[in-house]
Design a protein around this motif. Structure first.
Motif, PDB file in Angstrom:
ATOM      1  N   PHE A  35      32.596  44.131  47.821  1.00 12.28           N
ATOM      2  CA  PHE A  35      33.805  43.670  47.153  1.00 12.28           C
ATOM      3  C   PHE A  35      34.063  42.259  47.691  1.00 12.28           C
ATOM      4  O   PHE A  35      34.505  42.094  48.829  1.00 12.28           O
ATOM      5  CB  PHE A  35      34.986  44.586  47.449  1.00 12.28           C
ATOM      6  N   GLY A  36      33.741  41.271  46.863  1.00  9.63           N
ATOM      7  CA  GLY A  36      33.807  39.896  47.351  1.00  9.63           C
ATOM      8  C   GLY A  36      32.762  39.696  48.439  1.00  9.63           C
ATOM      9  O   GLY A  36      31.593  40.054  48.278  1.00  9.63           O
ATOM     10  N   SER A  37      33.200  39.195  49.575  1.00  9.45           N
ATOM     11  CA  SER A  37      32.268  38.950  50.684  1.00  9.45           C
ATOM     12  C   SER A  37      32.138  40.154  51.619  1.00  9.45           C
ATOM     13  O   SER A  37      31.359  40.119  52.571  1.00  9.45           O
ATOM     14  CB  SER A  37      32.741  37.737  51.494  1.00  9.45           C
ATOM     15  N   ILE A  38      32.895  41.213  51.334  1.00  5.97           N
ATOM     16  CA  ILE A  38      32.905  42.383  52.219  1.00  5.97           C
ATOM     17  C   ILE A  38      31.973  43.456  51.661  1.00  5.97           C
ATOM     18  O   ILE A  38      32.143  43.937  50.543  1.00  5.97           O
ATOM     19  CB  ILE A  38      34.320  42.956  52.360  1.00  5.97           C
ATOM     20  N   GLU A  39      30.971  43.830  52.437  1.00 11.07           N
ATOM     21  CA  GLU A  39      30.048  44.891  52.040  1.00 11.07           C
ATOM     22  C   GLU A  39      30.537  46.211  52.604  1.00 11.07           C
ATOM     23  O   GLU A  39      30.580  46.392  53.824  1.00 11.07           O
ATOM     24  CB  GLU A  39      28.629  44.581  52.540  1.00 11.07           C
ATOM     25  N   VAL A  40      30.904  47.139  51.743  1.00 11.54           N
ATOM     26  CA  VAL A  40      31.460  48.420  52.190  1.00 11.54           C
ATOM     27  C   VAL A  40      30.413  49.525  52.193  1.00 11.54           C
ATOM     28  O   VAL A  40      30.641  50.597  52.755  1.00 11.54           O
ATOM     29  CB  VAL A  40      32.651  48.835  51.303  1.00 11.54           C
ATOM     30  N   ASN A  60      37.408  57.313  57.934  1.00 12.23           N
ATOM     31  CA  ASN A  60      37.982  56.558  56.830  1.00 12.23           C
ATOM     32  C   ASN A  60      37.382  55.160  56.819  1.00 12.23           C
ATOM     33  O   ASN A  60      37.284  54.507  57.864  1.00 12.23           O
ATOM     34  CB  ASN A  60      39.501  56.463  56.968  1.00 12.23           C
ATOM     35  N   GLY A  61      36.999  54.693  55.636  1.00 11.47           N
ATOM     36  CA  GLY A  61      36.401  53.377  55.527  1.00 11.47           C
ATOM     37  C   GLY A  61      34.905  53.359  55.755  1.00 11.47           C
ATOM     38  O   GLY A  61      34.287  52.287  55.736  1.00 11.47           O
ATOM     39  N   ALA A  62      34.280  54.541  55.946  1.00  9.40           N
ATOM     40  CA  ALA A  62      32.836  54.592  56.200  1.00  9.40           C
ATOM     41  C   ALA A  62      32.022  54.371  54.933  1.00  9.40           C
ATOM     42  O   ALA A  62      30.816  54.113  55.012  1.00  9.40           O
ATOM     43  CB  ALA A  62      32.452  55.929  56.830  1.00  9.40           C
ATOM     44  N   GLY A  63      32.653  54.494  53.753  1.00  5.64           N
ATOM     45  CA  GLY A  63      31.941  54.268  52.499  1.00  5.64           C
ATOM     46  C   GLY A  63      31.675  55.515  51.688  1.00  5.64           C
ATOM     47  O   GLY A  63      31.003  55.463  50.655  1.00  5.64           O
ATOM     48  N   MET A  68      30.348  58.025  46.345  1.00  9.88           N
ATOM     49  CA  MET A  68      30.555  59.051  45.322  1.00  9.88           C
ATOM     50  C   MET A  68      30.955  58.427  43.982  1.00  9.88           C
ATOM     51  O   MET A  68      30.562  58.912  42.914  1.00  9.88           O
ATOM     52  CB  MET A  68      31.633  60.034  45.778  1.00  9.88           C
ATOM     53  N   LYS A  69      31.736  57.363  44.031  1.00  7.41           N
ATOM     54  CA  LYS A  69      32.147  56.693  42.789  1.00  7.41           C
ATOM     55  C   LYS A  69      30.953  56.032  42.109  1.00  7.41           C
ATOM     56  O   LYS A  69      30.877  55.992  40.875  1.00  7.41           O
ATOM     57  CB  LYS A  69      33.242  55.671  43.088  1.00  7.41           C
ATOM     58  N   ILE A  70      30.008  55.528  42.887  1.00 10.55           N
ATOM     59  CA  ILE A  70      28.796  54.954  42.298  1.00 10.55           C
ATOM     60  C   ILE A  70      27.959  56.055  41.648  1.00 10.55           C
ATOM     61  O   ILE A  70      27.476  55.910  40.515  1.00 10.55           O
ATOM     62  CB  ILE A  70      27.976  54.210  43.368  1.00 10.55           C
ATOM     63  N   LEU A  71      27.800  57.172  42.347  1.00  8.14           N
ATOM     64  CA  LEU A  71      26.971  58.264  41.835  1.00  8.14           C
ATOM     65  C   LEU A  71      27.585  58.949  40.617  1.00  8.14           C
ATOM     66  O   LEU A  71      26.886  59.647  39.885  1.00  8.14           O
ATOM     67  CB  LEU A  71      26.716  59.294  42.937  1.00  8.14           C
ATOM     68  N   SER A  72      28.904  58.775  40.410  1.00  2.00           N
ATOM     69  CA  SER A  72      29.567  59.394  39.254  1.00  2.00           C
ATOM     70  C   SER A  72      29.923  58.373  38.181  1.00  2.00           C
ATOM     71  O   SER A  72      30.676  58.690  37.252  1.00  2.00           O
ATOM     72  CB  SER A  72      30.831  60.126  39.719  1.00  2.00           C
ATOM     73  N   THR A 232      24.994  64.459  55.731  1.00  2.00           N
ATOM     74  CA  THR A 232      24.715  63.043  55.949  1.00  2.00           C
ATOM     75  C   THR A 232      25.942  62.402  56.570  1.00  2.00           C
ATOM     76  O   THR A 232      27.066  62.628  56.113  1.00  2.00           O
ATOM     77  CB  THR A 232      24.360  62.330  54.626  1.00  2.00           C
ATOM     78  N   VAL A 233      25.732  61.616  57.614  1.00  4.96           N
ATOM     79  CA  VAL A 233      26.821  60.929  58.306  1.00  4.96           C
ATOM     80  C   VAL A 233      26.756  59.446  57.966  1.00  4.96           C
ATOM     81  O   VAL A 233      25.708  58.811  58.105  1.00  4.96           O
ATOM     82  CB  VAL A 233      26.714  61.112  59.835  1.00  4.96           C
ATOM     83  N   LEU A 234      27.892  58.903  57.504  1.00  6.45           N
ATOM     84  CA  LEU A 234      28.022  57.469  57.265  1.00  6.45           C
ATOM     85  C   LEU A 234      28.933  56.873  58.331  1.00  6.45           C
ATOM     86  O   LEU A 234      29.900  57.498  58.747  1.00  6.45           O
ATOM     87  CB  LEU A 234      28.621  57.188  55.880  1.00  6.45           C
ATOM     88  N   ARG A 235      28.596  55.652  58.748  1.00  6.25           N
ATOM     89  CA  ARG A 235      29.463  54.918  59.675  1.00  6.25           C
ATOM     90  C   ARG A 235      29.390  53.434  59.316  1.00  6.25           C
ATOM     91  O   ARG A 235      28.296  52.882  59.208  1.00  6.25           O
ATOM     92  CB  ARG A 235      29.050  55.128  61.121  1.00  6.25           C
TER      93      ARG A 235
END
Length: 523
Positions: A35-40, A60-63, A68-72, A232-235
């Protein structure tokens, strides 16, 4: 561990579960989103197989929700690819994803408040009988879908009349009316009690038995352990690991999520106070929801409120603070009270932190500084203007005291993670220096690291001599932090537990009226 199909297949085979297909139904390959210059989200690869529940966990904020929004189909990736049945696919939107059999149960309530449960459930895909809409059949199916969760509710009632938990169940039911091969659940149980959660987990088991692939996000790690085959663990937007759920205990998951060992989740309970009650409620009713409720809480005490969905907990306190119709006797420090609205309670020294922080607790389109000072605005006025210097000092103090994690103090409240929004709501109300603090669902939708912090803040409030009331659907949470727990059933106070009697079994007995160990009804 390498990414791609080989990684996903190896994980599924290692899990010990049956594998209906040698390849995932749905697969993310090197997905990134900026989102802009921020990679989430950065180079994330996962896959989910038929008949498998794959949990995605992280702070929270791990992505997680972004993935899930991309996959749906709700978001397009900046980089990477999505494979469906082994072939690349470009999802043009959520309707396209649903057409391909991918459905998402959103974390946020996405229902039309003025429409009924049945109308929401079939909105855009109404059942017809000839040239007319078949309301009778839609009502029947909607009632049947809600009954699957153990909820008897009038499906012709507008969504806005339902509790948050009932709205969430309706939203889940709506998603599952779409023919689906992949079901994605984003924090589906955040507002549910253990009984409703058990019903949902049983439903997920039925989906798996039918060969549906399930992607599951939750901060409730015991729940993840119960439902997931693979975790799966996201960080910080990156995949840390993917492992069979059988190899991970909740404490292992928590450590992987936060990148450090977590000590005791609950802080030491402050000493039980022995003085006179500071806040007393006698024979109070909330029209249509709660009747003849009486309780009291002392300075320095943490009092919990438990009960099933529809028990009337939230509605009782909304009525106490003038947010809905109600009546009865209230005493604060011995003086009779009658609060026509929440502001009257604030002036008297009592605050209520709503369970719905996004639509009722915070103004998401305003800055965090504006939100922080909104309830105590008169303290920050200098003539007709706001003293911005004083407001900024208050914000700096709140960020430090409540560990509100922001890279930019000019952020909007809606840009914060759920945990930081809850900290901001708590900081906002503490600007009023209240004697009585009522917190409704303090850790809904936030990760385990933020939960630990919230629990310590609550204990600190009691240590400071404030009377604290916590309303929660999580029994373990109440048992871990409270001195006493009041249990409601069908709009009435069913009883109270304290000390060694504060167990999940004793709470369930009071909440349901059924002794689960004996199978008999409590009288």
């Amino acid at each position: 561990m390498s990414s791609g199909t080989g990684q996903s297949q190896a994980v599924a085979e290692a899990s010990g579960n049956f594998l209906l297909s040698p390849r995932p139904i749905l697969e993310a390959v090197g997905l990134s989103r900026s989102f802009g210059s921020i990679e989430v989200l950065s180079d994330v690869s996962i896959g989910v197989h038929a008949g498998e529940a794959h949990a995605i966990i992280g702070e929270n904020g791990a992505g997680k929700s972004t993935l899930m929004k991309i996959l749906s189909g709700h978001l397009a990736p900046t980089r990477g690819a999505i494979n469906l049945d082994g072939s690349p696919v470009e999802l043009t939107g959520p309707v396209d994803a649903e057409r391909r059999g991918i459905v998402l149960v959103h974390q946020e309530i996405m229902l039309a408040p003025d429409l009924s449960i049945a109308e929401n459930m079939f909105l855009g895909r109404e059942l017809r009988r000839g040239l007319t809409v078949d309301d009778r059949e839609m009502n029947r199916r909607a009632a049947e879908a809600m009954r699957a969760f153990g909820v008897e509710v009038t499906v012709t009632a507008p969504i806005q009349r339902l509790s948050i938990a009932q709205r969430q169940l309706a939203q889940i039911a709506r998603a599952l009316t779409v023919p689906h091969r992949v079901a994605i659940f984003d924090e589906p149980t955040a507002s549910l009690t253990p009984v409703e959660t058990t019903a949902l987990l049983e439903l997920i088991g039925e989906l798996k038995a039918k060969g549906v692939a399930v992607l599951y996000i939750s901060h409730r790690l015991e729940e993840v352990k119960a439902v997931a085959d693979v975790v799966t663990v996201l960080r910080d937007g990156k995949r840390v690991t993917t492992q069979p759920a059988a190899e991970l205990e909740p404490l292992d998951m928590a450590r992987l999520m936060v990148g450090r060992d977590l000590l005791a989740l609950y802080p030491p309970r402050p000493p039980a106070p022995t003085g006179e009650p500071v806040f007393e409620v006698m024979h109070f009713s909330a029209a249509g929801f709660a009747e003849d409720a009486s309780f009291s809480v002392r300075s320095g005490e943490i009092l919990g409120f438990s009960g099933l969905v529809g028990a009337g907990r939230t509605e009782l306190f909304e009525a106490l603070f003038g947010l809905r119709k109600g009546g009865g006797e209230i005493r604060l420090e011995g003086f009779p009270q009658h609060w026509r609205d929440a502001r009257a309670g604030m002036r008297a020294g009592a605050v209520y932190l709503t369970e719905d922080r996004k639509s009722k607790g915070l103004v998401l389109e305003e800055t965090i500084a504006t939100n922080l000072t909104l309830a105590a605005l008169d303290q920050f006025q200098r003539g007709p203007l706001i003293d911005r210097a004083k407001e900024n000092r208050a914000l700096d103090e709140a960020i430090q005291r409540f560990d509100i994690r922001v890279g930019d103090k000019n952020l909007l409240a809606g840009e914060l993670s759920g945990g930081n929004q809850q900290k901001l709501l708590l900081a906002k109300m503490m600007q009023l220096d209240p004697r009585v603090v009522v917190i409704d669902e303090p850790t809904r939708g936030i990760d385990i690291g933020a939960k630990q912090q919230i629990y310590r803040f609550i204990a600190a409030l009691a240590t400071e001599g404030r009377a604290v009331i916590v309303i929660s659907s999580e029994m373990a949470e109440l048992i871990g932090i409270c001195h006493r727990i009041v249990v409601m059933r069908n709009g009435r106070v069913a009883g109270e537990v304290t000390g060694d009697a504060m167990t999940e079994h004793s709470i369930v007995v009071l909440a349901t009226g059924v002794n689960t160990s004996e199978g008999g009804a409590q009288r």
